[in-house]
Write an enzyme that holds these catalytic residues in place. Structure first.
Site, PDB file in Angstrom:
ATOM      1  N   LYS A   6      88.617  33.772   6.648  1.00  0.00           N
ATOM      2  CA  LYS A   6      88.211  34.396   7.927  1.00  0.00           C
ATOM      3  C   LYS A   6      88.065  35.889   7.751  1.00  0.00           C
ATOM      4  O   LYS A   6      88.639  36.504   6.844  1.00  0.00           O
ATOM      5  CB  LYS A   6      89.207  34.094   9.045  1.00  0.00           C
ATOM      6  CG  LYS A   6      90.653  34.569   8.807  1.00  0.00           C
ATOM      7  CD  LYS A   6      90.946  35.994   9.202  1.00  0.00           C
ATOM      8  CE  LYS A   6      92.378  36.411   8.864  1.00  0.00           C
ATOM      9  NZ  LYS A   6      92.624  37.835   8.805  1.00  0.00           N
ATOM     10  N   ASP A 134      97.917  32.773  11.925  1.00  0.00           N
ATOM     11  CA  ASP A 134      96.494  32.546  11.638  1.00  0.00           C
ATOM     12  C   ASP A 134      96.184  31.084  11.282  1.00  0.00           C
ATOM     13  O   ASP A 134      95.018  30.738  11.094  1.00  0.00           O
ATOM     14  CB  ASP A 134      96.043  33.411  10.445  1.00  0.00           C
ATOM     15  CG  ASP A 134      95.992  34.894  10.779  1.00  0.00           C
ATOM     16  OD1 ASP A 134      96.154  35.241  11.974  1.00  0.00           O
ATOM     17  OD2 ASP A 134      95.792  35.697   9.853  1.00  0.00           O
TER      18      ASP A 134
HETATM   19  O1  C5P Z   1     102.575  34.708  11.575  1.00  0.00           O
HETATM   20  P1  C5P Z   1     102.577  35.174  10.167  1.00  0.00           P
HETATM   21  O2  C5P Z   1     103.625  34.503   9.337  1.00  0.00           O
HETATM   22  O3  C5P Z   1     101.248  35.172   9.515  1.00  0.00           O
HETATM   23  O4  C5P Z   1     102.997  36.713  10.236  1.00  0.00           O
HETATM   24  C1  C5P Z   1     103.381  37.437   9.103  1.00  0.00           C
HETATM   25  C2  C5P Z   1     103.971  38.757   9.557  1.00  0.00           C
HETATM   26  O5  C5P Z   1     102.936  39.593  10.076  1.00  0.00           O
HETATM   27  C3  C5P Z   1     105.001  38.670  10.661  1.00  0.00           C
HETATM   28  O6  C5P Z   1     106.291  38.419  10.158  1.00  0.00           O
HETATM   29  C4  C5P Z   1     104.892  40.031  11.305  1.00  0.00           C
HETATM   30  O7  C5P Z   1     105.563  41.000  10.539  1.00  0.00           O
HETATM   31  C5  C5P Z   1     103.407  40.328  11.198  1.00  0.00           C
HETATM   32  N1  C5P Z   1     102.654  39.918  12.397  1.00  0.00           N
HETATM   33  C6  C5P Z   1     102.809  40.653  13.562  1.00  0.00           C
HETATM   34  N2  C5P Z   1     102.120  40.292  14.685  1.00  0.00           N
HETATM   35  C7  C5P Z   1     101.267  39.243  14.668  1.00  0.00           C
HETATM   36  C8  C5P Z   1     101.084  38.489  13.495  1.00  0.00           C
HETATM   37  C9  C5P Z   1     101.803  38.855  12.369  1.00  0.00           C
HETATM   38  O8  C5P Z   1     103.563  41.624  13.594  1.00  0.00           O
HETATM   39  N3  C5P Z   1     100.604  38.931  15.776  1.00  0.00           N
END
Ligand code: C5P
Length: 301
Positions: A6, A134
């Site tokens: 993406k 994501d």
């Molecule tokens: O959800 P995911 O595991 O991909 O997120 C990885 C990290 O990215 C989270 O632990 C956070 O630090 C950051 N993040 C965030 N806000 C989001 C998505 C991700 O702060 N909406």
């Protein structure tokens, strides 16, 4: 399963929430670079990978694809179902193109197919959201607005195909590090970084119109990524990559998600090929790839 990468055509980042995430208005566009995930019966849970960058994926129990398989088995109370997951990697690793999320969505659907569990779509989406912000988008693909931390999706009408060039950087960037740097820069600028300080992120009407009409010239000025200053702060060399792509005729360039991959919107396929050539010979990136989007979500091959 074949699962797309993406690019975020708009990534509007709200304030830091008490749970450590940020509220987003995240406009995802799936593009035609794909990982493949194959599930086959095995005596134990095994994870293997192939492809140029495969050695950069940690193939341990914490890998998002392995977690996806365990989550699906737990959801159906199947115990620890042994499976061999093989990832054929083509999406840049730690590049801001949701490669890890693609592998998780692919593993979930591959196991659902292998095990015959026929999980309803809404339950698959909920499992995806638990795995990462994501991951639901990797499952559905196309074009969508992600609210919340990016996991609550609304499909967006898209009137055409857009041509893209991706400049793949040497090495990756950690997503949590980039969000932390975004907060730090906001604090430094005196605006504050919490949900009380930062306005609620909203999708730009001009961007949604440009997607609806499929007009790249209208989409170009609307491309926006609130994480770009943070990615540039952690990796200042990306500025030269962005300049190279725009000087070579890109309608616009921006950092893809948390980076360090840079995305360039091209007027057509010929222009995309010229931009990719210029990037490859510039020494400002490891390689450049051309592709189109929107692309389909996770698909059984
Ligand atoms: O959800 P995911 O595991 O991909 O997120 C990885 C990290 O990215 C989270 O632990 C956070 O630090 C950051 N993040 C965030 N806000 C989001 C998505 C991700 O702060 N909406």
């Amino acid at each position: 399963m074949r699962v797309p990468a993406k690019v975020n055509v708009q990534l509007a980042v709200g304030g830091l929430r008490p749970d450590g995430f940020h509220d987003l208005a995240n406009v995802f566009l799936a593009v035609g670079l794909y990982d493949e995930v194959t599930a086959t019966p095995s005596a134990t849970l095994r994870l293997t990978a192939s492809g140029e960058d495969a050695h950069r994926i940690p193939l341990d129990e914490d890998n998002l694809a392995a977690r996806a398989a365990r989550a699906l088995a737990a959801h159906h109370r199947l115990g620890d179902l042994p499976v061999h997951l093989h990832i054929t990697k083509d999406i840049p690793v730690a590049g801001g193109m949701a490669g890890g999320s693609a592998d998780a969505a692919g593993a979930l659907l591959a196991c659902d197919t292998l095990w015959g569990t026929r999980t309803p779509h809404d339950e698959l989406l909920a499992l995806c959201a638990d795995l990462g912000s994501d991951v639901p988008f990797s499952l559905v693909g196309g074009t969508a607005l992600g609210r919340g931390r990016g996991e609550r999706l609304t499909p967006l009408p898209t009137g055409g195909t857009f041509h893209w060039v991706f400049a793949v950087a040497e090495g990756g960037l950690s997503t949590p590090d980039v969000y932390r740097e975004c907060d730090r820069l906001r604090e430094e600028a005196g605006t504050g970084a919490t949900a009380a300080d930062v306005p609620t992120p909203e999708p730009a009407p001009a961007l949604l119109d440009a997607l609806r009409t499929g007009d790249p010239a209208a989409l170009a000025p609307a491309l926006a990524n609130d994480l770009q200053p943070a990615a540039l702060s952690l990796r200042p060399s990306l500025a030269a990559t962005l300049t190279t792509g725009t000087s070579a005729g890109a309608l616009a360039g921006l950092v893809s998600g948390s980076g360090p991959t840079c995305a360039f919107l091209a007027a057509d396929a010929e222009s995309a090929a010229r931009i990719a050539d210029a990037l490859r010979s510039s020494g400002t990136c490891r390689t450049a790839r051309t592709t189109q989007g929107p692309a389909h979500g996770a698909t059984l091959v």
